[in-house]
Design an enzyme around this catalytic site. Sequence first.
Site, short mmCIF file in Angstrom:
data_model
loop_
_atom_site.label_atom_id
_atom_site.label_comp_id
_atom_site.label_asym_id
_atom_site.label_seq_id
_atom_site.Cartn_x
_atom_site.Cartn_y
_atom_site.Cartn_z
N ASN A 94 -5.96 12.25 0.27
CA ASN A 94 -5.05 11.45 1.09
C ASN A 94 -5.89 10.68 2.10
O ASN A 94 -7.13 10.83 2.15
CB ASN A 94 -4.02 12.36 1.78
CG ASN A 94 -2.90 11.56 2.43
OD1 ASN A 94 -2.28 10.72 1.79
ND2 ASN A 94 -2.66 11.78 3.71
N GLN A 121 -2.72 2.59 9.81
CA GLN A 121 -1.39 2.70 9.18
C GLN A 121 -0.45 3.58 10.00
O GLN A 121 0.77 3.38 9.98
CB GLN A 121 -1.52 3.30 7.76
CG GLN A 121 -2.16 2.37 6.76
CD GLN A 121 -3.67 2.59 6.65
OE1 GLN A 121 -4.33 2.94 7.62
NE2 GLN A 121 -4.22 2.37 5.47
N ARG A 161 -7.30 -0.61 -7.19
CA ARG A 161 -7.59 0.49 -6.26
C ARG A 161 -7.75 1.77 -7.08
O ARG A 161 -6.92 2.07 -7.94
CB ARG A 161 -6.48 0.65 -5.22
CG ARG A 161 -6.46 -0.49 -4.20
CD ARG A 161 -5.62 -0.13 -2.98
NE ARG A 161 -6.33 0.76 -2.08
CZ ARG A 161 -5.76 1.33 -1.01
NH1 ARG A 161 -4.47 1.13 -0.75
NH2 ARG A 161 -6.46 2.12 -0.21
N ARG A 199 0.84 -1.21 0.00
CA ARG A 199 0.00 0.00 0.00
C ARG A 199 0.87 1.25 0.00
O ARG A 199 2.08 1.17 0.11
CB ARG A 199 -0.94 -0.02 1.22
CG ARG A 199 -0.16 -0.39 2.49
CD ARG A 199 -0.58 0.30 3.70
NE ARG A 199 -0.51 1.72 3.61
CZ ARG A 199 0.62 2.42 3.76
NH1 ARG A 199 1.79 1.83 3.98
NH2 ARG A 199 0.59 3.74 3.67
N GLY A 200 0.17 2.42 -0.04
CA GLY A 200 0.88 3.70 -0.14
C GLY A 200 1.02 4.03 -1.62
O GLY A 200 1.47 3.18 -2.40
N ASP A 217 -2.46 10.79 -2.33
CA ASP A 217 -2.78 9.72 -3.27
C ASP A 217 -3.10 10.27 -4.65
O ASP A 217 -2.94 9.57 -5.66
CB ASP A 217 -3.92 8.86 -2.74
CG ASP A 217 -3.40 7.99 -1.61
OD1 ASP A 217 -3.30 8.49 -0.47
OD2 ASP A 217 -3.03 6.83 -1.88
O1 MRU Z 1 -4.87 3.11 1.91
P1 MRU Z 1 -3.38 3.34 1.90
O2 MRU Z 1 -2.69 2.82 3.12
O3 MRU Z 1 -2.73 2.89 0.63
O4 MRU Z 1 -3.25 4.92 1.95
C1 MRU Z 1 -2.00 5.51 1.96
C2 MRU Z 1 -2.06 6.98 2.13
O5 MRU Z 1 -3.10 7.58 2.18
C3 MRU Z 1 -0.76 7.69 2.14
O6 MRU Z 1 -0.83 8.82 2.95
C4 MRU Z 1 -0.47 8.14 0.70
O7 MRU Z 1 -0.52 7.06 -0.18
C5 MRU Z 1 0.81 8.81 0.59
S1 MRU Z 1 2.08 7.59 0.60
C6 MRU Z 1 3.54 8.08 0.43
#
Ligand code: MRU
Length: 358
Positions: free
Chosen positions: A255, A204, A87, A45-46, A245
Site C-alpha cells: 500500500n 493523497q 503502473r 489513482r487508487g 494495492d
Molecule cells: O499512488 P496511489 O495514489 O494510486 O496509491 C493509492 C493507495 O496506495 C491506496 O491506499 C490504495 O490504492 C488503496 S485504494 C482504495
Amino acid sequence: MIDAISFGNNKLRYLDQRFLPLQENYVETADYLQAIEAIKTLAVRGAPLIGVAAGYTVVLAVQCFDGEKDSFKAYFDKIIAEVEASRPTAVNLFFATAKMNEVVAKRFAESSMAELKEHILNEAICIHNEEIANCENMARHGVALIQKDLGHILEKRKLNVLTHCNTGTLATGGLGTALGVIKQAYKDGLIEKVYTSESRPLLQGLRLTAWELEKEGIPFFSHADSSSGILMQRGMVDFGIVGADRIAANGDTANKIGTFNHAVLCHEHGLPFYIAAPISTVDITIPDGTYIPIEERNADELRAIHGTKVATDTTPVVNFAFDMTPAKYINGIITDKAALTGDYVKALKEVVPAAAAS
Ligand code: MRU
C-alpha cells in the site's frame, strides 16, 4: 456527489485528482493515450479506480479501431501491453486487463467487430459496477469486525481511527475501501474522529482524504506521516485501517509508502491494524509480499511539494511509491466477500475465485 470516473458518448470523463482540493477539474477524452497518461500521472489513482480506468482505456482504444477483424487481435494485444505498462503495483489494473482479454477470447469468433466492441464496453461497465458494489460489502464486513474487536471500548465511548493515503470515492468510484468502512462506521455511530496522515510525497491524505471527509461532515485531523507514533503513544488512536494495492497469497500487503510504519507502530501499541480491499486487489498467484513489484517514481516528486521546489535538482532521491506490510502486522483483511482474520493463506484461498489463481 463526487464523480471520480464515468463513461458516456464514447468518452471517458474523470476528475483530475492532481489539482484537488483547490481545483475541481473534470476532463473528457476519447483518446486512450490521454487516459493512459492520466493513470501514469495519478490524475486518476487508487487501486480499484486504476482498474476501472484501465477497462475504459481499453474501450477507448478499441473504439477507434477501424481495421479488418483479422488484424484486431494484434492491435488489441498492443493496447493491453500499453495499458499494463502504466503502473506496476496495483493488481486491479491487471485484473481489468485479464477481464478484457477473457471477453475477447470468448466472443471473438462469434462476433462482428461492432458486437465485439459492445462486449468490451459492457465488460468495462461491469468492472466499474462491481467495484461500487464491492465497497458496500467491505463497509458492512468492516463495521462488523470493528464492533467485534473493539466492542469493549465502544461500550464506553466512540473510536478514533488512523488512516493513510486516499481510499475513498476518489480511489474507487464507490464509497471507498478503508475510507468506505470509516464512512459507514461513522454513520453507525462508532467513530468519533479520523486522523488522516498527509501521505508524502503526493499528499493523497492531506489533499484528497481530507476533502472527502470534509464533504461527508466527518470530524478529522490531518497530520504529518511521522506523527502517527506520538498519536498512538498518547492514546489518541484506537485502531488503524488502510487500503491495498496488492495482497499476496499469505496476506502480505503493498500500500502507499508509509503504511508499513503505521502498521508497526500499531503493533507496538497493541492497536488493531486492518486492510480493506476488494478481491480484485488480491494476487493469489504470488506466495508473499517479496514478489510484489513496487513502483519507484520520478525523483522530482519528492524534491517538490505540490509543484513547489523544496530541494535542488541534483538532490539524490529514493522515491518508492509503495511499501510492503508483512501479514504479521495485519489484524484483519476486510474484503467484499468477508472479513478475514487468522490464517490468511487458508482464508484467502477460500474467498478468491479459482480462475484468479491460474
Ligand atoms: O499512488 P496511489 O495514489 O494510486 O496509491 C493509492 C493507495 O496506495 C491506496 O491506499 C490504495 O490504492 C488503496 S485504494 C482504495
